[in-house]
Design a protein around this motif. Structure first.
Motif, PDB file in Angstrom:
ATOM      1  N   ASN A  35      -9.832  -3.132  44.389  1.00 52.36           N
ATOM      2  CA  ASN A  35      -8.676  -2.478  45.007  1.00 52.36           C
ATOM      3  C   ASN A  35      -9.206  -1.423  45.958  1.00 52.36           C
ATOM      4  O   ASN A  35      -9.868  -0.474  45.522  1.00 52.36           O
ATOM      5  N   ARG A  37      -8.659   1.357  49.141  1.00 53.29           N
ATOM      6  CA  ARG A  37      -7.919   2.170  50.103  1.00 53.29           C
ATOM      7  C   ARG A  37      -8.896   2.606  51.181  1.00 53.29           C
ATOM      8  O   ARG A  37      -9.958   3.148  50.880  1.00 53.29           O
ATOM      9  N   GLU A  59       0.978   4.735  55.493  1.00 49.74           N
ATOM     10  CA  GLU A  59       0.522   3.793  54.476  1.00 49.74           C
ATOM     11  C   GLU A  59       0.925   2.384  54.891  1.00 49.74           C
ATOM     12  O   GLU A  59       2.069   2.159  55.286  1.00 49.74           O
ATOM     13  N   TRP A  61      -0.484  -2.122  54.422  1.00 48.93           N
ATOM     14  CA  TRP A  61      -1.441  -3.098  53.898  1.00 48.93           C
ATOM     15  C   TRP A  61      -1.861  -4.024  55.028  1.00 48.93           C
ATOM     16  O   TRP A  61      -1.032  -4.524  55.774  1.00 48.93           O
ATOM     17  N   GLU A  66      -5.409  -1.554  51.450  1.00 44.64           N
ATOM     18  CA  GLU A  66      -4.424  -0.505  51.635  1.00 44.64           C
ATOM     19  C   GLU A  66      -4.980   0.495  52.642  1.00 44.64           C
ATOM     20  O   GLU A  66      -5.973   1.182  52.373  1.00 44.64           O
ATOM     21  N   ARG A  68      -4.681   3.829  54.752  1.00 45.03           N
ATOM     22  CA  ARG A  68      -4.022   5.135  54.717  1.00 45.03           C
ATOM     23  C   ARG A  68      -4.462   5.969  55.909  1.00 45.03           C
ATOM     24  O   ARG A  68      -5.651   6.004  56.244  1.00 45.03           O
TER      25      ARG A  68
END
Length: 377
Positions: A35, A37, A59, A61, A66, A68
């Motif tokens: 996962n 970011r 934010e 995807w 993800e 940011r």
């Protein structure tokens, strides 16, 4: 549970920083089920290589990552299991406090700049500073065993070899970019910083008996190209010819397209770090425009790579390649250096392929990072 990774990227050099971290983030998701970011402080630079990015969103995807926006005003955010500060960027103080407050301290790494210098091996994975009990580690990409290796997606070299053996696929790809090169022309890509030596190189290319088609993606070198051509306002799609040299400006393309552009070309002039590595995976002769640093310390990095890269070449071919790279990076005589390189072209061309395959035997950077995390926990 999947490991949670935070990668921080402060965009300093337009595309190099975000280019590396974007590739890394996607590979961690696709190949290692992490996962991820990706924190970026300049979404407009990011948008050039990922047009789907919405620069107005904090934010979003993209391709399983993800993304940011790294804001000036930081809000409460829990830290991840693995925290990567790309290229020694400084993490937000609030985030560092969140790391220290975590029930289990994260693995915190400084993903450093790429270097072939020998000392890198001794410093790779060593502990650095601490922040309230959270230990930071050095992690060095590199070309030598004992470093973190290079970014390389699974199956990349096999894809490249298949593409280079398929003349129809290459022709179709180039035509989609608007490139229609003369039969037998040498195809060269040029992605570089401003360079006073460019004119001397273009002079010798234009006077060569073999035609050259020079592909110039939009970037900082365009000003020097304009001056040599004696025109103003070069934009993507423009094509100019002077004697044996055709100059064509290309739009900025996605990373996957840029990779294929490098695969199509006979010679690739590249800059920074991301395109430098991708040119090596192309298995073709290359020229690196290294990022200039104070007191010319970048030349130490250049010399270290050249010593490693040319070690297996004959003395004459090694001298020719070194002379070209040094001329390009020190405003030297590019015309004479290019002529010297052409005298050793078959050997230099074969060496580029051999070097690529040898580097491909080492663990790739994403895998090395995951392995470090797994051994750390």
């Amino acid at each position: 549970m999947k490991a949670r990774w935070d990668i921080f990227c402060s965009v300093v050099d337009n595309y190099g920083d975000i280019g590396v971290t974007w590739r890394l983030a996607r590979q961690l998701v696709v190949e290692h089920a992490c996962n991820v970011r990706l924190w970026v402080d300049d979404l407009r630079a990011f948008e050039r290589m990922c047009p789907e990015i919405d620069v107005h969103l904090d934010e979003q995807w993209q391709e399983g990552v993800e993304v940011r926006f790294w804001p000036t005003e930081w809000r409460d955010t829990a830290s991840a299991d693995v925290v990567i500060a790309a290229f020694a960027c400084q993490l937000p103080p609030e985030y560092m406090e969140a790391m220290a407050a975590s029930a289990r301290a994260p693995l915190w790494m400084n993903l450093d700049y790429l270097s072939a210098e020998e000392w890198v091996v001794g410093c790779h994975r060593l502990p650095s500073v601490k922040f309230k009990g959270v230990q930071k580690y050095f992690f060095f990409p590199g070309f030598r065993p004992g470093t973190g290796g290079l970014l390389r997606e699974a199956g990349l070299l096999e894809q490249r070899q298949a593409f280079q053996q398929d003349a129809a696929a290459q022709r179709q790809f180039l035509q989609a970019l608007g490139v229609f090169a003369t039969e037998g022309a040498r195809l060269i890509s040029l992605f570089a910083y401003e360079n006073a030596g460019l004119g001397r190189w273009l002079d010798v290319l234009s006077s060569d008996v073999r035609p050259t088609h020079l592909l110039v993606p939009e970037g900082r070198i365009l000003g020097d190209v304009q001056r040599w051509l004696g025109v103003e306002g070069l934009v993507a799609g423009d094509v100019h010819q002077r004697d044996a040299l055709t100059v064509q400006v290309l739009s900025f393309v996605r990373q996957e397209q840029y990779d294929r552009l490098l695969w199509c070309c006979d010679f690739n002039a590249v800059r920074g770090e991301d395109s430098f590595v991708r040119a090596q995976w192309a298995g073709r002769p290359l020229l690196w425009h290294i990022y200039r640093q104070d007191e010319d310390i970048h030349l130490d990095k250049l010399d270290a790579f050249l010593a490693l890269y040319t070690a297996a070449l004959s003395p004459a071919a090694s001298a020719a390649l070194i002379a070209l790279w040094q001329a390009w990076n020190t405003d030297g005589d590019m015309a004479q250096a290019w002529k010297m390189l052409l005298e050793h072209w078959p050997e230099v061309n074969q060496h580029a392929q051999t070097w690529c395959l040898e580097q491909g035997l080492q663990a790739d950077l994403a895998t090395a990072l995951v392995q470090f995390y797994e051994s750390w926990i």
